[in-house]
Write a protein that holds these residues in place. Structure first.
Motif, PDB file in Angstrom:
ATOM      1  N   GLY A  90      13.887  14.575   0.051  1.00  0.00           N
ATOM      2  CA  GLY A  90      14.571  13.594  -0.783  1.00  0.00           C
ATOM      3  C   GLY A  90      14.501  12.192  -0.198  1.00  0.00           C
ATOM      4  O   GLY A  90      14.277  11.206  -0.917  1.00  0.00           O
ATOM      5  N   ALA A  91      14.698  12.102   1.113  1.00  0.00           N
ATOM      6  CA  ALA A  91      14.621  10.790   1.768  1.00  0.00           C
ATOM      7  C   ALA A  91      13.218  10.205   1.655  1.00  0.00           C
ATOM      8  O   ALA A  91      13.049   8.996   1.425  1.00  0.00           O
ATOM      9  N   GLU A  92      12.201  11.031   1.782  1.00  0.00           N
ATOM     10  CA  GLU A  92      10.823  10.548   1.673  1.00  0.00           C
ATOM     11  C   GLU A  92      10.528  10.081   0.246  1.00  0.00           C
ATOM     12  O   GLU A  92       9.914   9.021   0.035  1.00  0.00           O
ATOM     13  N   ASN A  93      10.982  10.878  -0.743  1.00  0.00           N
ATOM     14  CA  ASN A  93      10.792  10.467  -2.132  1.00  0.00           C
ATOM     15  C   ASN A  93      11.533   9.162  -2.436  1.00  0.00           C
ATOM     16  O   ASN A  93      11.037   8.287  -3.140  1.00  0.00           O
ATOM     17  N   LEU A  97       9.863   5.743  -3.611  1.00  0.00           N
ATOM     18  CA  LEU A  97      10.311   5.104  -4.850  1.00  0.00           C
ATOM     19  C   LEU A  97      10.630   3.635  -4.611  1.00  0.00           C
ATOM     20  O   LEU A  97      10.234   2.761  -5.389  1.00  0.00           O
ATOM     21  N   ILE A  98      11.336   3.342  -3.532  1.00  0.00           N
ATOM     22  CA  ILE A  98      11.682   1.966  -3.207  1.00  0.00           C
ATOM     23  C   ILE A  98      10.437   1.173  -2.851  1.00  0.00           C
ATOM     24  O   ILE A  98      10.244   0.042  -3.317  1.00  0.00           O
ATOM     25  N   GLU A  99       9.563   1.746  -2.046  1.00  0.00           N
ATOM     26  CA  GLU A  99       8.385   1.024  -1.567  1.00  0.00           C
ATOM     27  C   GLU A  99       7.447   0.655  -2.715  1.00  0.00           C
ATOM     28  O   GLU A  99       6.850  -0.423  -2.721  1.00  0.00           O
ATOM     29  N   ASN A 100       7.337   1.553  -3.695  1.00  0.00           N
ATOM     30  CA  ASN A 100       6.389   1.321  -4.787  1.00  0.00           C
ATOM     31  C   ASN A 100       7.047   0.743  -6.040  1.00  0.00           C
ATOM     32  O   ASN A 100       6.407   0.666  -7.092  1.00  0.00           O
ATOM     33  N   ALA A 101       8.305   0.355  -5.953  1.00  0.00           N
ATOM     34  CA  ALA A 101       8.984  -0.238  -7.105  1.00  0.00           C
ATOM     35  C   ALA A 101       8.286  -1.538  -7.497  1.00  0.00           C
ATOM     36  O   ALA A 101       7.813  -2.291  -6.636  1.00  0.00           O
ATOM     37  N   PRO A 102       8.225  -1.857  -8.808  1.00  0.00           N
ATOM     38  CA  PRO A 102       7.523  -3.073  -9.264  1.00  0.00           C
ATOM     39  C   PRO A 102       8.330  -4.350  -9.079  1.00  0.00           C
ATOM     40  O   PRO A 102       7.900  -5.409  -9.491  1.00  0.00           O
ATOM     41  N   ASN A 119      11.027  -3.516   0.603  1.00  0.00           N
ATOM     42  CA  ASN A 119       9.763  -3.024   0.046  1.00  0.00           C
ATOM     43  C   ASN A 119       8.712  -4.133  -0.012  1.00  0.00           C
ATOM     44  O   ASN A 119       8.990  -5.292   0.333  1.00  0.00           O
ATOM     45  N   LYS A 120       7.512  -3.777  -0.462  1.00  0.00           N
ATOM     46  CA  LYS A 120       6.397  -4.731  -0.451  1.00  0.00           C
ATOM     47  C   LYS A 120       6.675  -5.942  -1.329  1.00  0.00           C
ATOM     48  O   LYS A 120       6.335  -7.075  -0.975  1.00  0.00           O
ATOM     49  N   ARG A 121       7.298  -5.701  -2.487  1.00  0.00           N
ATOM     50  CA  ARG A 121       7.594  -6.810  -3.389  1.00  0.00           C
ATOM     51  C   ARG A 121       8.587  -7.793  -2.772  1.00  0.00           C
ATOM     52  O   ARG A 121       8.484  -9.004  -2.963  1.00  0.00           O
TER      53      ARG A 121
END
Length: 552
Positions: A90-93, A97-102, A119-121
């Motif tokens: 769950g923590a990895e998912n 999710l946060i890292e790849n959020a738009p 995250n990246k954004r």
């Protein structure tokens, strides 16, 4: 990440083996006890049998308890390992999710605003190195102390922040506007703030541009000396400028929020009262009545504008009273001159007719030269005077009326031109242009056709066409007659030059020059004429066929 062994219950082979061993270990003591009981019952006394049985039961109970305790320990350990595995998954998912959020996301500690996740954004938005920022408090460069305090207060009272707008400067000097939404969450066993950001720089820039334009419009609106008024869709007065107050001698405060139909001297300005002949137009003349009873000629200009969030009507009132009264006076003077010209022309023709009549009477009593020659010259002079007077009658309206938009194809269909075109093929332009020219523009085409027939000798074809030349338009007239001699090309537009009155081409040039149109001839002698009329930009337009009533 730690590897958790698979639970034995999930493997049928391991499960069957473990159950077999456990069953054997549990049943074996009972089997052994049964054998011992049978031997003790036969060979020993009852007291010894009872003691021996009790001892074996206690031993058996201890062994069974040990096995059951160990079984439950292994089972609980496997359940704990499975739970830890699910938590890690769950923590990895959640991290993915946060890292790849738009959109930009950060997670910070609630108590000290230490950055836990970016995250990246978010890294792109704030232009920072995540290795330098994670583990450190949120910089005041991005969210000022007052904003941080205010956000924490809102979170403390509502546990949620939505649409909180902040701004900061990047190291490049660019100002960024963002909208922040945040919630309090449990993250890795502690309270944290989950924050999402939306870059609203483009929206803010657009809003600022709208504000600047509205301010510019407001300055222009109130500084323009002409009366200006803004009306709603139902003709309610929204605003008027200083020029309006001066022109109508009314205060803005007395007009705002009133319907234009409630102000007596303004009722005729309402769109619904627009004259029928101007229903499809945004400009027309009107005689306005002022509150003091004075009447003035004005030009009304209506235009739809975006004012605030709604569509409104901007009404500009142009004071043309002095111009209109001057035009009326000039028109009246011209009419009087026309009457005088007509009377004078009539009197001259009567005198000339008397001269010609007396010449006819004298011709019977004169039989010798040079008296006959003199008499012929007097009669010819009378005929010439008649022709010139008739010619001036035809052109007495030159320049008196304002120019109008005209179409070549419609002029060519007029009866006075069609009578000339028997046995002549006429080619008209494909383009539907309108020409802004004096109302006598039709006389230009009439004279060109008359010249072709009178002097072209063998004309069977006449063509009219358009040609663009930069921003100007060429109207070209051609025929297949004998053309014009090269030595005469520079003289044909001179007054008095020609075989007839010498005024036809001269007047053509004068009619065209009233609206800035020039004319030249560059045909080849023997093959026909080529007249080019140069129409400047602004004096021609594409025909709007849905407004036929405004054309000639």
């Amino acid at each position: 990440m730690q590897v958790i062994p698979e639970k034995w219950e999930n493997n049928p082979l391991y499960g069957a083996f473990f159950i077999s061993i456990l069953s054997a270990l549990i049943l074996l003591p009972y089997w052994w006890l049964a054998v011992q009981w049978s031997a003790t019952l036969i060979h020993d006394s009852p007291t010894r049998f009872a003691f021996t049985s009790t001892t074996f039961l206690l031993v058996l109970a201890i062994i069974d308890s040990a096995f059951l305790i160990r079984y439950y320990q292994i089972r609980q350990k496997n359940q704990l390992a499975s739970a830890i595995l699910e938590i890690h998954k769950g923590a990895e998912n959640y991290r993915l999710l946060i890292e790849n959020a738009p959109f930009p996301i950060t997670i910070t500690k609630l108590d000290d605003n230490t950055i836990l996740v970016m995250n990246k954004r978010a890294v792109e938005l704030f232009s920072v190195d995540p290795s330098e920022r994670i583990g450190n408090p949120v910089s005041f460069q991005f969210i000022g102390p007052d904003d941080q305090k205010r956000i924490n207060e809102i979170l403390a009272s509502k546990n949620h922040v939505s649409g909180y707008e902040i701004t900061f400067l990047k190291e490049t000097g660019d100002r960024v506007y963002i909208s922040l939404s945040a919630d309090i969450i449990d993250y890795m066993g502690e309270k944290a703030v989950f924050a999402a950001f939306v870059d609203i720089s483009e929206r803010v820039a657009l809003e600022q541009e709208i504000i600047r334009r509205e301010e510019k419009f407001s300055v222009v609106f109130h500084e323009v000396p002409n009366p200006l008024m803004i009306l709603s869709e139902n003709d309610t007065i929204i605003d008027v400028n200083h020029g309006f107050e001066q022109f109508f001698h009314m205060r803005k405060e007395d007009l705002i929020s009133l319907s234009i139909l409630e102000v007596n001297f303004l009722t005729d300005l309402a769109l619904k009262k627009r004259p029928r002949e101007f229903e499809d137009q945004n400009t027309w003349e009107y005689e306005a009545s002022l509150p003091n009873g004075e009447k003035k000629f004005v030009m009304l200009h209506y235009r739809t504008i975006q004012y605030g969030e709604s569509l409104h009507t901007l009404l500009l009132i142009q004071d043309i009273d002095a111009i209109k009264r001057g035009q009326n006076a000039l028109t009246q003077a011209n009419n009087q001159l026309l009457i005088l010209n007509s009377v004078t022309r009539h009197d001259i023709l009567n005198r000339v007719m008397a001269v010609i009549s007396y010449c006819e009477l004298l011709r019977h009593s004169i039989q010798k030269e040079p008296d006959i020659t003199w008499l012929n010259n007097i009669e010819k002079a009378g005929d010439d005077i008649q022709t010139l007077i008739e010619f001036t009658r035809q052109y007495q309206d030159l320049g008196i009326h304002p120019p109008v938009w005209q179409r070549i194809d419609r002029i060519m269909k007029k009866k006075e031109i069609q009578t000339f075109l028997t046995n002549i093929s006429v080619s008209l332009p494909d383009e539907s242009y309108e020409v802004y020219a004096d109302p006598m523009f039709g006389k230009v085409l009439y004279n060109l056709i008359e010249n072709s027939i009178r002097h072209g000798e063998k004309v069977t074809q006449i063509a009219l066409s358009y040609e663009k030349r930069n921003s100007d338009l060429i109207l070209r007239y051609t025929d297949n007659g004998t053309g014009i001699a090269d030595e005469d090309k520079s003289k044909i537009f001179t007054k008095g030059f020609g075989k007839n009155t010498g005024l036809g081409l001269f007047l053509i040039r004068e009619i065209l020059s009233l609206t800035g149109i020039s004319i030249t001839e560059h045909g080849i002698h023997g093959t026909g004429v080529i007249f080019d009329m140069l129409i400047p930009a602004g004096s021609y337009r594409i025909s709007a066929t849905n407004k036929d009533q405004s054309y000639i």
